[in-house]
Scaffold this active site. Structure first.
Site, PDB file in Angstrom:
ATOM      1  N   SER A 103       0.822  -1.060  -0.056  1.00 29.07           N
ATOM      2  CA  SER A 103       0.187   0.225  -0.447  1.00 29.07           C
ATOM      3  C   SER A 103       0.770   1.143  -0.388  1.00 29.07           C
ATOM      4  O   SER A 103       0.273   2.431  -0.311  1.00 29.07           O
ATOM      5  CB  SER A 103      -0.853  -0.171   1.080  1.00 29.07           C
ATOM      6  N   HIS A 116      -1.143   5.659   6.717  1.00 26.31           N
ATOM      7  CA  HIS A 116      -0.287   6.450   5.227  1.00 26.31           C
ATOM      8  C   HIS A 116      -0.031   7.254   5.137  1.00 26.31           C
ATOM      9  O   HIS A 116      -1.143   8.415   5.523  1.00 26.31           O
ATOM     10  CB  HIS A 116      -1.099   5.444   4.495  1.00 26.31           C
TER      11      HIS A 116
END
Length: 275
Positions: free
Chosen positions: A51, A252
Site C-alpha cells: 500500500s 499511510h
C-alpha cells in the site's frame, strides 16, 4: 504511566484493516561519431509493492488501492522514466507479491523497478493499535512480537522476494523504498500512547529499516531511506504527512508524504540510463 483518551480505542481498532510501504577511443583520423537520431531512449519502469507503493491514502483508487498520488506515478516522466506497469497492491506481503502475479510485470526489457514490501509481513498494524488504543502491557507485548518477526523472520522473506525480482528482471536497476516513522514524539503523547511508547514504535520502525536496508544490500539493490524526510511530520504533528486513525487509510502517507517519497527516490536515482 498515565493513560488517557480511552474512548479513542474503538476508532483505532476500526482501522486495523486500513493499516493492514533503481569504448574504445577512435583514431585521430577517424570521422567524429554521429549523434544518435531521434529522442533519447526512455527508461522502462515497473512499480511493485504494498500500500505504501500503491499510494493508498490519496483517493480515488483503482484496483488494489492504486492512486494517481502514488510515488511511482509521480516518478513517471522524471529523468526519462516511463512508468510501464504499476502493479503495487494494498495489503501485499512478500508472499502475495509473488503469488498475486506482480512479478509478471517484469521482463528482460525492464530497466527500473521500485519496490516497497515487508511491513505487512510482520503485523505492524497490531503494534500500532495496541499502543494507541490499549494498555501499557498490551503495547509492550505487541511491540515485542513485531520486533521479533522483523529480526527473525523478515530477512529470509525479503531475500526470497528480492531474488525473484532479480530473476524476473535480470537487467533492471532495483530501488527499494523503505517506510517512514509514523510519529513525532517531540509533539507529545498521542491518543492512549505515551511519548515513550511513540518512541518505542519509532524504534521498531528503525529496526524494520535496518533489516530492509541490509536485505537490499545483499541483493545488490539500492535502498532509499525516507525517514528523515518525514521528520516532524508524524501523525501527531501539526503538519502531518501521515494520516490519523479516523481516516480510512489510517497511518499511510498523505499527498505531501507521497511527494516526499517521490523526491527521495528521484534523488537516489540520479540521471537515469537504460541498462
Amino acid at each position: 504511566m498515565s493513560r488517557f483518551l480511552r474512548t479513542t480505542r474503538s476508532a483505532v481498532l476500526a482501522v486495523v484493516a486500513a493499516i493492514a510501504v533503481v569504448g574504445a577511443v577512435a583514431p585521430a583520423s577517424a570521422a567524429p561519431p554521429r549523434a544518435p537520431s531521434g529522442p533519447p531512449a526512455r527508461v522502462v519502469y515497473d512499480a511493485l509493492g504494498d500500500s505504501f507503493a500503491s499510494g493508498y491514502g490519496v483517493p480515488p483508487y483503482s484496483a488494489c488501492g492504486r492512486s494517481q498520488g502514488a510515488y511511482p506515478v509521480r516518478l513517471d516522466g522524471r529523468q526519462r522514466v516511463r512508468l510501464d506497469d504499476f502493479v503495487a497492491c494494498a495489503g501485499a506481503t512478500t508472499t502475495s507479491l509473488v503469488a498475486g502475479g506482480q512479478l509478471a510485470a517484469l521482463d528482460a526489457d525492464t530497466d527500473l523497478v521500485t519496490l516497497t514490501i515487508g511491513g505487512n509481513d510482520v503485523g505492524w498494524s497490531t503494534a500500532v493499535v495496541a499502543c494507541l488504543g490499549g494498555t501499557d502491557a498490551q503495547c509492550s507485548a505487541a511491540l515485542a512480537v513485531v520486533t521479533a518477526r522483523i529480526t527473525d523472520e523478515l530477512p529470509a522473506r525479503l531475500d526470497s522476494v528480492y531474488g525473484a525480482v532479480a530473476a524476473a528482471a535480470p537487467d533492471a536497476h532495483v530501488v527499494v523504498a523503505g517506510y517512514p516513522r509514523l510519529f513525532s514524539p517531540e509533539h507529545g503523547a498521542y491518543l492512549a500512547a505515551s511519548v515513550d511508547e511513540l518512541r518505542a514504535l519509532n524504534a521498531a520502525a528503525d529496526t524494520l529499516a535496518t533489516v530492509v536496508s541490509a536485505a537490499s544490500d545483499r541483493s545488490g539493490f539500492r535502498y532509499v531511506d525516507v525517514r528523515k524526510r518525514f521528520d516532524g511530520h508524524g501523525a501527531n504533528a501539526p503538519d502531518p504527512w501521515i494520516l490519523g486513525p479516523t481516516d480510512p487509510a489510517a497511518f499511510h502517507p498523505t499527498a505531501d508524504g507521497y511527494a516526499a517519497y517521490a523526491a527521495a527516490v528521484t534523488s537516489a536515482l540520479g540521471p537515469c540510463r537504460r541498462s
